[in-house]
Design an enzyme around this catalytic site. Sequence first.
Site, PDB file in Angstrom:
ATOM      1  CG  HIS A   5       3.720  11.799  -3.509  1.00  0.00           C
ATOM      2  ND1 HIS A   5       3.983  12.180  -2.210  1.00  0.00           N
ATOM      3  CD2 HIS A   5       3.044  12.816  -4.085  1.00  0.00           C
ATOM      4  CE1 HIS A   5       3.487  13.388  -2.020  1.00  0.00           C
ATOM      5  NE2 HIS A   5       2.904  13.796  -3.138  1.00  0.00           N
ATOM      6  N   PRO A   6       7.004  11.866  -3.004  1.00  0.00           N
ATOM      7  CG  PRO A   6       7.773  14.036  -3.280  1.00  0.00           C
ATOM      8  CD  PRO A   6       6.723  13.080  -3.762  1.00  0.00           C
ATOM      9  CB  VAL A   7       4.446  11.517   1.307  1.00  0.00           C
ATOM     10  CG1 VAL A   7       3.411  10.505   0.874  1.00  0.00           C
ATOM     11  CG2 VAL A   7       4.294  11.889   2.768  1.00  0.00           C
ATOM     12  CE  LYS A   8       2.032   7.468  -1.105  1.00  0.00           C
ATOM     13  NZ  LYS A   8       1.264   7.196  -2.290  1.00  0.00           N
ATOM     14  CB  THR A   9       9.309   3.746   1.119  1.00  0.00           C
ATOM     15  OG1 THR A   9       8.330   3.569   2.146  1.00  0.00           O
ATOM     16  CG2 THR A   9      10.630   3.193   1.585  1.00  0.00           C
TER      17      THR A   9
END
Length: 425
Positions: free
Chosen positions: A215-219
């Site tokens: 997901h975009p919030v992950k690394t």
Amino acid sequence: MKNNEDPGSEKKPGLSTAHSEDMTQALPFLPYGRHHIDDDDVATVVAVLRSEALTTGPAVPAFEAALATATRAQHAIACGNGTEALHLALLGLGLGPGDWVVVPAITFLATANAVRMVGADVVFADVDPDTGLITTETAAAAAARAPGPVRAVLPVHLAGQFGDLPALADLARAHGWAVVEDACHAIGTRYDLGTECTGVVGDGRWADATTFSFHPVKTIAMGEGGAVTTNNPDLAHHMARLRCHGMVREATNFQHPAQAFAEDGRAHPWYYEMTELGFNYRACDLQCALGLSQLAKLEHFAARRRDLMNQYTAALAPLAPHVRPLARTPGVLPAWHLHIVRIAFQDIGTTRDAVMAHLRAAGIGSQVHYIPVPWQPYYRHRSTPPPLPGAERYYAQALSLPLYPGMTDGDVERVAEALRDAVGR
Ligand SMILES: *Cc1c(COP(=O)(O)O)cnc(C)c1O
């Protein structure tokens, strides 16, 4: 607007905000997490758009191979998101109704929900209040509370760290539990636990399977995306089958020969069999091409995240003991996904709401990771939450501050200053 007009005069006086906020309006808003996409990433995805295959083309196996290399795993199975990764791992391990699975109380909903998705039940474990992580003691205590047989434990690598996994794996082995690491926060985390015991999250040293989210919030960002790594070839094949409706195309595995084969003994060219209920959990070429391009920058992202964390540590040190970082776990070198601090809100006569509002007014996002999952109405309805003093203490103090590779050193200083202001120190 005429050229010589002051742009400021356009502002409607009634809509103007307080003076101090006006000053910060010029500064970019700093969310608690953000993806980092560069021109290479864009070009890679555009190339897929102009190619033959938009889904299940060459980028999927290429991404899986690169992920297996990066995590030093034998097999990597890409899928649509981290929740699907957890679901595939639990299904692949054969968990189902009647089984109980130990899940830490502090995690994202998806960890516990995946257990429910296979029809198994969750028994929540307490966490260490200083790290937010499950321990062997809390896992054993949870298992002792389970009303039925425990079949698996799901350690969650909060913020990118993990606790004493070797001991947890010993406990699991002694009781015949499977271990599935929820490493949605921990792509790129390394460990060095002494001689012959160095590696990287996903290598499966202590787990049957390890799950990731992109997901975009992950690394690493894939838009939506996820994967499972494992060193068990049977589990890998099973998960690959479950990812695509439970379909089998290899003639050696056909169960219904009369239907499968022509008179010359060859399988019909159109033939496939479905042997168990699966899903459409595929990741497409667009996602995997982006994942591949992002994965090439993993070490760079991880280094920048560590670097920012070091700067934060120095900048926030004067706020101790009222503001403290998470306690470090020995031998683990996290590719920090979140910057979670512990703030003694009560001791300093404030509330988390007030601190978050103060930060927001300064253009700084923050978030709480996480509300204890057993407190959610859905889980409360299933069973009364047990006393979880560690999770309660952790939750009372946790706040996530901005952390992502695109932050500048100046941004860290800006967050530290706003926080100093917010906590009145
Ligand atoms: C993000 C996350 C998930 C779920 O991943 P999605 O890709 O959003 O489905 C699961 N567990 C943890 C700990 C997460 O942070």
